[in-house]
Design a protein around this motif. Structure first.
Motif, short mmCIF file in Angstrom:
data_model
loop_
_atom_site.label_atom_id
_atom_site.label_comp_id
_atom_site.label_asym_id
_atom_site.label_seq_id
_atom_site.Cartn_x
_atom_site.Cartn_y
_atom_site.Cartn_z
N HIS A 101 0.86 -1.18 0.00
CA HIS A 101 0.00 0.00 0.00
C HIS A 101 0.90 1.23 0.00
O HIS A 101 1.97 1.22 0.61
N GLN A 102 0.46 2.30 -0.67
CA GLN A 102 1.31 3.49 -0.82
C GLN A 102 0.56 4.75 -0.41
O GLN A 102 -0.61 4.91 -0.72
N LEU A 124 5.52 3.04 1.86
CA LEU A 124 5.09 1.74 1.34
C LEU A 124 4.90 0.83 2.53
O LEU A 124 5.81 0.66 3.34
N SER A 125 3.71 0.22 2.64
CA SER A 125 3.39 -0.58 3.79
C SER A 125 2.83 -1.94 3.39
O SER A 125 2.06 -2.04 2.44
N GLN A 144 -7.28 8.76 3.12
CA GLN A 144 -6.28 9.82 3.26
C GLN A 144 -5.74 10.24 1.90
O GLN A 144 -5.66 9.43 0.98
N PRO A 145 -5.39 11.52 1.76
CA PRO A 145 -4.90 11.99 0.46
C PRO A 145 -3.56 11.34 0.10
O PRO A 145 -2.72 11.12 0.96
N GLY A 146 -3.40 11.02 -1.17
CA GLY A 146 -2.17 10.42 -1.66
C GLY A 146 -2.13 8.91 -1.55
O GLY A 146 -1.10 8.30 -1.81
N TYR A 147 -3.25 8.26 -1.21
CA TYR A 147 -3.27 6.81 -1.05
C TYR A 147 -3.39 6.12 -2.40
O TYR A 147 -4.14 6.55 -3.28
N GLN A 148 -2.63 5.03 -2.59
CA GLN A 148 -2.74 4.17 -3.77
C GLN A 148 -2.81 2.73 -3.29
O GLN A 148 -1.95 2.29 -2.54
#
Length: 199
Positions: free
Chosen positions: A92-93, A139-140, A148-152
């Motif tokens: 996850h990013q 990176l998780s 949340q903003p910026g999540y991919q």
């Protein structure tokens, strides 16, 4: 600026808001204590960064890694994160973009004193304050908040490229492939040209 040379560059102190922060401040406040922080610099070698990051993420205790870069290192930061996402599926990013204030100190070159400078005084210096973009990519292995903003989310495909490949046709060794024709224009045989004129 041709009469000056850069003496040093330092991060300017900024208030403790969400925008800036010091060199050690992380844009991810709720980050686990065992997370690896990779500071990417302009001269860093991608292969060295990725070797360490891959080895760190292979350990079961490491659940997250942060790549951060500033200024000219931002493109290298993105490259490292994207390569690691391809190597390790299911990451996850979250991406955060900030600006940092950098103070550059320039000193005049020695050939002559500047106007108004008395002999024996130190060379004149100039201080420039710049706002430089700073990028941090988390990176998780664990799921993150998708709101949340910026999540991919993790990539759904498993291969190195998401574009389908064109089917290839079989051909003999001497035959050119489609679109690989020779530069010569095909000339009709001399007898065929004469027969066409007579007909």
């Amino acid at each position: 600026m041709e009469n000056f040379r850069k003496v040093r560059s330092e991060e300017a102190p900024v208030g403790g808001g969400a925008e800036g922060g010091g060199p050690g401040s992380s844009p991810f406040a709720d980050l686990a204590p065992g997370a690896v922080h990779m500071r990417v610099k302009e001269g860093s070698k991608i292969r060295n960064l990725l070797a360490f990051a891959t080895a760190s993420m292979a350990q079961p205790a490491t659940r997250a890694i942060v790549f951060s870069g500033c200024g000219r290192a931002t493109t290298k930061t993105v490259t490292c994160a994207e390569i690691l996402k391809r190597r390790l599926a299911g990451l996850h990013q979250v991406t955060r973009l900030r600006y940092r204030s950098v103070r550059e100190v320039w000193q005049s070159l020695p050939p002559g004193p500047t106007p108004g400078q008395k002999p024996g005084e130190p060379a004149a210096s100039l201080s420039v304050l710049k706002n430089v973009p700073s990028l941090a990519i988390l990176l998780s292995k664990d799921a993150l908040d998708p709101c949340q903003p910026g999540y991919q989310p993790p990539n759904s495909h498993s291969g190195p490229s998401s574009q389908p490949t064109a089917p290839t046709s079989k051909r003999s060794l001497g035959e050119p492939a489609a679109g690989e024709g020779s530069a010569k224009r095909l000339q009709p045989e001399p007898r065929a040209a004469e027969e066409e004129r007579m007909a």
